[in-house]
Write a protein that holds these residues in place. Structure first.
Motif, mmCIF file in Angstrom:
data_model
loop_
_atom_site.group_PDB
_atom_site.id
_atom_site.type_symbol
_atom_site.label_atom_id
_atom_site.label_comp_id
_atom_site.label_asym_id
_atom_site.label_seq_id
_atom_site.Cartn_x
_atom_site.Cartn_y
_atom_site.Cartn_z
ATOM 1 N N MET A 1 13.187 -10.631 -10.939
ATOM 2 C CA MET A 1 11.938 -9.914 -10.768
ATOM 3 C C MET A 1 11.619 -8.799 -12.135
ATOM 4 N N TYR A 2 10.045 -9.567 -11.906
ATOM 5 C CA TYR A 2 9.701 -8.923 -13.270
ATOM 6 C C TYR A 2 8.454 -8.183 -13.269
ATOM 7 N N LEU A 3 8.296 -7.624 -14.337
ATOM 8 C CA LEU A 3 6.844 -6.687 -14.349
ATOM 9 C C LEU A 3 5.929 -6.720 -15.303
ATOM 10 N N THR A 4 5.149 -6.889 -14.904
ATOM 11 C CA THR A 4 3.572 -6.962 -15.618
ATOM 12 C C THR A 4 3.096 -5.762 -16.634
ATOM 13 N N PRO A 5 2.690 -5.555 -18.077
ATOM 14 C CA PRO A 5 2.080 -3.965 -17.811
ATOM 15 C C PRO A 5 1.607 -3.462 -17.232
ATOM 16 N N GLY A 6 0.166 -4.388 -16.646
ATOM 17 C CA GLY A 6 -0.784 -3.628 -15.608
ATOM 18 C C GLY A 6 0.050 -3.283 -14.572
ATOM 19 N N GLY A 7 1.268 -4.518 -14.072
ATOM 20 C CA GLY A 7 2.592 -3.331 -13.104
ATOM 21 C C GLY A 7 2.100 -4.659 -12.028
ATOM 22 N N ILE A 8 1.972 -5.359 -11.937
ATOM 23 C CA ILE A 8 2.286 -6.275 -10.992
ATOM 24 C C ILE A 8 3.312 -6.646 -10.762
ATOM 25 N N GLU A 9 4.204 -6.703 -10.127
ATOM 26 C CA GLU A 9 5.973 -7.171 -9.442
ATOM 27 C C GLU A 9 5.756 -8.928 -9.221
ATOM 28 N N ILE A 10 5.925 -9.628 -10.150
ATOM 29 C CA ILE A 10 6.566 -10.973 -9.831
ATOM 30 C C ILE A 10 7.864 -10.775 -9.673
ATOM 31 N N PRO A 11 8.063 -11.505 -7.636
ATOM 32 C CA PRO A 11 9.718 -12.128 -7.925
ATOM 33 C C PRO A 11 10.231 -12.972 -8.026
ATOM 34 N N ASP A 12 10.946 -12.978 -8.225
ATOM 35 C CA ASP A 12 11.850 -14.259 -8.711
ATOM 36 C C ASP A 12 11.976 -15.871 -7.722
ATOM 37 N N GLU A 13 11.693 -15.399 -6.475
ATOM 38 C CA GLU A 13 11.530 -16.251 -4.959
ATOM 39 C C GLU A 13 9.827 -17.341 -6.004
ATOM 40 N N ALA A 14 9.596 -16.429 -6.610
ATOM 41 C CA ALA A 14 8.157 -17.158 -6.470
ATOM 42 C C ALA A 14 7.818 -17.495 -7.485
ATOM 43 N N LEU A 15 9.126 -18.033 -8.776
ATOM 44 C CA LEU A 15 8.758 -18.607 -9.846
ATOM 45 C C LEU A 15 10.009 -20.447 -9.405
ATOM 46 N N ASP A 16 9.441 -21.075 -10.381
ATOM 47 C CA ASP A 16 10.225 -21.689 -9.760
ATOM 48 C C ASP A 16 10.458 -23.171 -11.943
ATOM 49 N N PHE A 17 11.407 -22.185 -12.347
ATOM 50 C CA PHE A 17 12.242 -22.945 -13.454
ATOM 51 C C PHE A 17 12.805 -24.286 -13.653
ATOM 52 N N SER A 18 11.805 -25.677 -14.577
ATOM 53 C CA SER A 18 12.947 -26.202 -14.564
ATOM 54 C C SER A 18 12.807 -27.075 -16.039
ATOM 55 N N ALA A 19 13.263 -27.600 -16.212
ATOM 56 C CA ALA A 19 14.124 -28.005 -17.536
ATOM 57 C C ALA A 19 13.365 -29.610 -18.139
ATOM 58 N N ILE A 20 12.737 -30.027 -18.830
ATOM 59 C CA ILE A 20 12.191 -30.520 -19.059
ATOM 60 C C ILE A 20 12.743 -31.068 -20.663
ATOM 61 N N ARG A 21 12.329 -32.640 -21.417
ATOM 62 C CA ARG A 21 12.323 -33.193 -22.460
ATOM 63 C C ARG A 21 11.465 -32.651 -23.458
ATOM 64 N N ALA A 22 11.071 -31.527 -24.839
ATOM 65 C CA ALA A 22 9.707 -31.738 -24.980
ATOM 66 C C ALA A 22 9.311 -32.624 -25.747
ATOM 67 N N GLN A 23 7.975 -33.026 -25.848
ATOM 68 C CA GLN A 23 7.402 -33.499 -26.952
ATOM 69 C C GLN A 23 7.257 -33.509 -28.061
ATOM 70 N N GLY A 24 6.720 -34.478 -28.947
ATOM 71 C CA GLY A 24 6.778 -34.108 -29.911
ATOM 72 C C GLY A 24 8.163 -34.712 -31.487
ATOM 73 N N ASP A 86 9.146 -16.956 -23.119
ATOM 74 C CA ASP A 86 7.620 -17.299 -23.949
ATOM 75 C C ASP A 86 6.690 -17.740 -21.969
ATOM 76 N N ALA A 87 7.420 -19.193 -21.734
ATOM 77 C CA ALA A 87 6.363 -18.735 -20.312
ATOM 78 C C ALA A 87 6.074 -17.859 -19.140
ATOM 79 N N VAL A 88 7.674 -17.018 -19.100
ATOM 80 C CA VAL A 88 6.993 -15.863 -18.507
ATOM 81 C C VAL A 88 6.735 -14.728 -18.663
ATOM 82 N N GLN A 89 5.557 -14.367 -20.987
ATOM 83 C CA GLN A 89 5.565 -13.318 -21.727
ATOM 84 C C GLN A 89 3.731 -14.556 -21.118
ATOM 85 N N ARG A 90 3.566 -15.908 -21.110
ATOM 86 C CA ARG A 90 2.561 -16.564 -21.049
ATOM 87 C C ARG A 90 2.275 -15.895 -19.023
#
Length: 140
Positions: A1-24, A86-90
Motif C-alpha cells: 500500500m502506497y500513500l501519495t502526499p495528497g492522500g490517495i491510497e494506491i493498493p498493491d494489487e493496482a500496481l504491476d511491476f515488471s523488470a526489463i533490460r535498460a536501454q543505452g 523512482d517509478a512509484v514516486q513518479r
C-alpha cells in the motif's frame, strides 16, 4: 500500500511491476541484468474522486492509455529497487498533479490604446499598398 502526499491510497494489487533490460550505454552489465522497471497502474482499481479520474483521462500525457492504464518506465538507476522507488514516486507525483484542478481562464480584452494602435497600423499599411498601385486610367 502506497500513500501519495495528497492522500490517495494506491493498493498493491493496482500496481504491476515488471523488470526489463535498460536501454543505452552501460557496458556488459546492461546486457545481462534486467534493472529497468515497467510500472503499470490500472486507474479502475484506484479509489479516486470522479473529478480526479476525469482529469487524468483527459490529460495529454503519453503515459496514460485510453484504457485507463498508466505505464511508467524507470531506468535511471543501476538497481531494480531504486528504479522501483523512482517509478512509484513518479506515479504519485502524477496522481497528486491531477488532484488540483486548473484555475478557470478569465477572458480578457485588449486595452483601448492597443486596439487604436492596431487600427492605425492597418490604415498605414493600406495607404502604403494603395500608393504602390498603378494609377487608374481616366477614360472619359
Amino acid at each position: 500500500m502506497y500513500l501519495t502526499p495528497g492522500g490517495i491510497e494506491i493498493p498493491d494489487e493496482a500496481l504491476d511491476f515488471s523488470a526489463i533490460r535498460a536501454q543505452g550505454a552501460g557496458g556488459q552489465n546492461v546486457n545481462k541484468v534486467a534493472s529497468a522497471i515497467h510500472l503499470r497502474c490500472n486507474l479502475r482499481r484506484l479509489v479516486l474522486p470522479d473529478a480526479v479520474r476525469e482529469r487524468l483521462m483527459a490529460c495529454k500525457d503519453r503515459r496514460i492509455g485510453a484504457d485507463g492504464i498508466i505505464v511508467i518506465k524507470a531506468q535511471s538507476h543501476r538497481t531494480q529497487e531504486r528504479n522501483r522507488e523512482d517509478a512509484v514516486q513518479r506515479l504519485t507525483a502524477l496522481l497528486d498533479k491531477a488532484l488540483t484542478a486548473a484555475p478557470p481562464r478569465r477572458p480578457t480584452r485588449p486595452p483601448l490604446a492597443a486596439r487604436r494602435r492596431r487600427l492605425e497600423v492597418k490604415r498605414q499599411q493600406a495607404e502604403r499598398k494603395r500608393q504602390r498601385r498603378k494609377p487608374a486610367s481616366e477614360e472619359n
